[in-house]
Design an enzyme around this catalytic site. Structure first.
Site, PDB file in Angstrom:
ATOM      1  CG  ASN A   7      -1.906   1.136   1.248  1.00 24.56           C
ATOM      2  OD1 ASN A   7      -1.808   2.078   0.472  1.00 24.56           O
ATOM      3  ND2 ASN A   7      -2.861   1.057   2.154  1.00 24.56           N
ATOM      4  NE  ARG A  94      -4.672   3.455  -1.559  1.00 24.14           N
ATOM      5  CZ  ARG A  94      -4.345   4.652  -1.117  1.00 24.14           C
ATOM      6  NH1 ARG A  94      -3.153   4.867  -0.609  1.00 24.14           N
ATOM      7  NH2 ARG A  94      -5.196   5.651  -1.180  1.00 24.14           N
ATOM      8  CG  HIS A 183      -8.978   7.456   0.448  1.00 23.38           C
ATOM      9  ND1 HIS A 183      -9.158   8.801   0.625  1.00 23.38           N
ATOM     10  CD2 HIS A 183      -7.639   7.256   0.420  1.00 23.38           C
ATOM     11  CE1 HIS A 183      -7.986   9.399   0.727  1.00 23.38           C
ATOM     12  NE2 HIS A 183      -7.040   8.468   0.598  1.00 23.38           N
ATOM     13  NE  ARG A 243      -3.428  14.650  -2.882  1.00 22.78           N
ATOM     14  CZ  ARG A 243      -3.804  13.463  -2.421  1.00 22.78           C
ATOM     15  NH1 ARG A 243      -4.968  13.313  -1.818  1.00 22.78           N
ATOM     16  NH2 ARG A 243      -3.021  12.418  -2.572  1.00 22.78           N
ATOM     17  CD  GLU A 388      -6.586   2.004   2.761  1.00 25.26           C
ATOM     18  OE1 GLU A 388      -6.894   2.524   1.672  1.00 25.26           O
ATOM     19  OE2 GLU A 388      -5.747   2.485   3.534  1.00 25.26           O
TER      20      GLU A 388
END
Length: 401
Positions: A7, A94, A183, A243, A388
């Protein structure tokens, strides 16, 4: 079967070696602050029934160096859990952006890699790291099947009224400009965990994934994503580590026309110099939290802006779902920053959301799903550790077995 999950994020690389038949984790770790000062790897492994951990402080200038170090740890006589790299038969990666074509998990081919590369402009912080992870994994584990699990896939249940932009139709039909969302693996996983925890199959939920990247998702009673805060790329929505999140497009025109900035300069500012970093000078929420408690005015403003944006989306998504059963916080900040959760849920009693401040603090850093709502709160407020990696491993197993 043992599956290695990679990931790769914008400044981190998480990994787990998972036995998909038992769900057991043989080894796991996290490389942090990649490309930054103070980078390190924390590697944990289980051998002969004993759990072990080792922290290695070293320079990690990029993801390739981080991945090679992790590969060595997995086969090392001291820290390893496999005899040789050939023992790993499949690696699940991922991948942030799969565009409109890749709505399902895919075995990596040259065509898939080229598609991931072509989509870099839509995910400039992550798709390059994802590609680096795939290429490095192919070299380190040449006999393993490489599998891409796309963050965008979960959001393909969004209705057209949610994913379309109000621009001429040809830009969607010919150029596929639309909301994709990200996500998805995390949003899907924590929703399913919440459904099990609350023993409710028709759950209306708002999932809030807060890491260096951050997004929210409205999930209906069928378990389908119907709205999400990120859009065509992962720049939209919440304030993030570097961001800007939502911004008036007129600002971009102003930067270009009045400030004589190039498009590349503007893109760099909005993706890599804004968010927490732009407000406080740091994109690490732990640094910002420390400054907040020291009374730093920039950190205080950052928290106020960050959580105000979250509250706006909670209100919007409650309307989209026509009511909500649970709010779910997850990922690094969502799971570990009580202050963010407190400020995000304050003054929302009109929506049936009331936080228990003491429980919010005492149940920080949970290992399992926990509830932090007040007794009089109609809406459950959950903190659920995302996994995840397990979700990616299970999806990888589905396509290779």
């Amino acid at each position: 079967m043992e599956i290695l999950v990679i990931n790769a994020g914008s400044s981190s690389l998480k990994y787990q070696l998972i036995n998909v038949e038992t769900g057991g984790v043989l080894a796991k770790g996290l490389a942090e602050r990649i490309g930054m000062d103070g980078s390190n790897i924390v590697h944990s492994w289980t051998k002969n029934g004993n759990e072990n951990k080792k922290e290695i402080c070293l320079d990690l200038p990029d993801h390739t160096v981080a991945f090679n170090t992790i590969s060595d740890l997995l086969v090392s006589e001291e820290t390893g859990v496999i005899q040789q790299r050939e023992d790993i038969k499949a690696i699940g990666h991922r991948v942030v952006h799969g565009g409109e074509h890749y709505t399902q998990t895919q075995i990596v081919t040259s065509e898939v890699k080229e598609a991931i590369k072509e989509l870099i402009p839509l995910a400039p912080l992550h798709n390059p790291a994802n590609l680096i992870g795939i290429n490095a994994a192919e070299k380190a584990f040449p006999n393993a099947t490489q599998v891409a699990v796309f963050d965008t896939a979960f959001h393909h249940t969004m209705p057209e009224k949610a994913f379309r932009y109000a621009i001429p139709e040809k830009y969607y039909r010919e150029d596929r400009i639309r909301t994709y969302g990200f996500h998805g693996t995390s949003h899907k996983y924590v929703y399913e965990q919440a459904s099990k925890h609350l023993d409710k199959t028709d759950l209306k939920a708002i999932t809030i994934h807060l890491g260096n990247g951050a997004s929210m998702c409205a999930i209906n009673e069928k378990g389908e994503s119907v709205e999400t805060s990120m859009g065509f790329g992962p720049l939209a929505g919440l304030i993030m580590g570097t961001r800007s999140g939502d911004i008036d497009p007129s600002i971009i025109f102003h930067m270009a026309e009045e400030m004589n900035m190039s498009l590349e300069e503007i893109k760099n500012v909005l993706n890599k110099q804004s968010g927490m970093l732009g407000i406080t000078g740091s994109n690490d929420a732990r640094d910002v939290s420390k400054l907040y408690h020291e009374g730093d005015k920039h950190a205080i403003l950052c928290y106020e802006m960050y959580t105000h944006r979250i509250k706006k989306y909670i209100g919007a998504y409650t309307a989209v779902l026509n009511g909500v059963d649970t709010i779910i916080f997850t990922a690094g900040i969502g799971e570990n920053d009580a202050l963010t959760r407190q400020l995000s849920c304050s003054n929302l009693s009109g929506l049936g959301i009331v936080i228990n401040e003491a429980a919010n603090i005492s149940k920080n850093h949970p290992k399992q799903p926990v509830e932090i709502q007040a007794e009089n709160s109609p809406v459950k407020i959950l903190v659920i550790p995302t996994n995840e990696e397990l979700e990616i491993a299970l999806q990888t197993w589905e396509v290779v077995r």
